[in-house]
Design a protein around this motif. Sequence first.
Motif, PDB file in Angstrom:
ATOM      1  N   ALA A   1      96.140  45.387  85.666  1.00  0.00           N
ATOM      2  CA  ALA A   1      95.769  46.599  84.921  1.00  0.00           C
ATOM      3  C   ALA A   1      96.584  47.798  85.392  1.00  0.00           C
ATOM      4  O   ALA A   1      97.013  48.625  84.576  1.00  0.00           O
ATOM      5  CB  ALA A   1      94.275  46.871  85.071  1.00  0.00           C
ATOM      6  N   VAL A   2      96.822  47.900  86.693  1.00  0.00           N
ATOM      7  CA  VAL A   2      97.671  48.978  87.225  1.00  0.00           C
ATOM      8  C   VAL A   2      99.079  48.864  86.636  1.00  0.00           C
ATOM      9  O   VAL A   2      99.685  49.863  86.230  1.00  0.00           O
ATOM     10  CB  VAL A   2      97.711  48.941  88.775  1.00  0.00           C
ATOM     11  CG1 VAL A   2      98.812  49.836  89.327  1.00  0.00           C
ATOM     12  CG2 VAL A   2      96.359  49.354  89.342  1.00  0.00           C
ATOM     13  N   ALA A   3      99.602  47.641  86.534  1.00  0.00           N
ATOM     14  CA  ALA A   3     100.932  47.428  85.952  1.00  0.00           C
ATOM     15  C   ALA A   3     100.958  47.836  84.477  1.00  0.00           C
ATOM     16  O   ALA A   3     101.933  48.436  84.007  1.00  0.00           O
ATOM     17  CB  ALA A   3     101.336  45.960  86.103  1.00  0.00           C
ATOM     18  N   ALA A   4      99.886  47.547  83.737  1.00  0.00           N
ATOM     19  CA  ALA A   4      99.826  47.940  82.323  1.00  0.00           C
ATOM     20  C   ALA A   4      99.828  49.458  82.178  1.00  0.00           C
ATOM     21  O   ALA A   4     100.517  50.002  81.307  1.00  0.00           O
ATOM     22  CB  ALA A   4      98.581  47.346  81.668  1.00  0.00           C
ATOM     23  N   MET A   5      99.067  50.154  83.031  1.00  0.00           N
ATOM     24  CA  MET A   5      99.054  51.625  82.989  1.00  0.00           C
ATOM     25  C   MET A   5     100.447  52.179  83.302  1.00  0.00           C
ATOM     26  O   MET A   5     100.917  53.119  82.639  1.00  0.00           O
ATOM     27  CB  MET A   5      98.034  52.193  83.979  1.00  0.00           C
ATOM     28  CG  MET A   5      96.591  51.970  83.602  1.00  0.00           C
ATOM     29  SD  MET A   5      96.012  52.998  82.237  1.00  0.00           S
ATOM     30  CE  MET A   5      95.731  54.554  83.070  1.00  0.00           C
ATOM     31  N   ALA A   6     101.117  51.602  84.284  1.00  0.00           N
ATOM     32  CA  ALA A   6     102.458  52.053  84.646  1.00  0.00           C
ATOM     33  C   ALA A   6     103.426  51.852  83.482  1.00  0.00           C
ATOM     34  O   ALA A   6     104.272  52.714  83.201  1.00  0.00           O
ATOM     35  CB  ALA A   6     102.945  51.316  85.887  1.00  0.00           C
TER      36      ALA A   6
END
Length: 188
Positions: free
Chosen positions: A85-90
Amino acid sequence: MPTDLPRGFLLHENEATADPLRGQNDRDGWSRGDSRAARWYVQPCQTSADYASDSARTAARTLQHLTHDASSVEQLVVYRDARAAVAAMAEMRQRLRRCAYDTRGPQTPLRYTVQPVAIGGEAFRALGTTVAATTQAEKMIVVRKGAAIVLYGAFGEVGPVTAGGTADLEKDARRMDGQLCRYTVAGC
């Protein structure tokens, strides 16, 4: 992480159930989808390219409300873990930076601005305005909490371009932020 979401979990599901779109030509009502492959509504580059992080999705739900001249969306995507999820936000932020001035689409060129918002584990507000900066064409609040990302957006809005114009979206995002840990979707 779960592979489905309980009925009624999103804030506007009762409204969507009460007023569904009634056919292909209906332009006033709600649509609902549970496809993990549904595209994010954060598409500043007007591209059909998927997000690299899409393969890590385990569940999703999208509600869209259409009227004759505008639409709004509530979208929740759950990832296999918080790291995905952090990667998707980035990736969303990166696309908004790369296409901050988007002229590639068939619509009026848009200029995007992104500002952090204090909700959940991380959040941002994205405003897409016409190049003349007199009307607001897109406004979104995107919040990540654990392994879940929720988006509230309005599109086709006409009016002054201000961060305060997202107050209703932020209110919904804060309500959902409080609800995410009541179900295991966020991995809290």
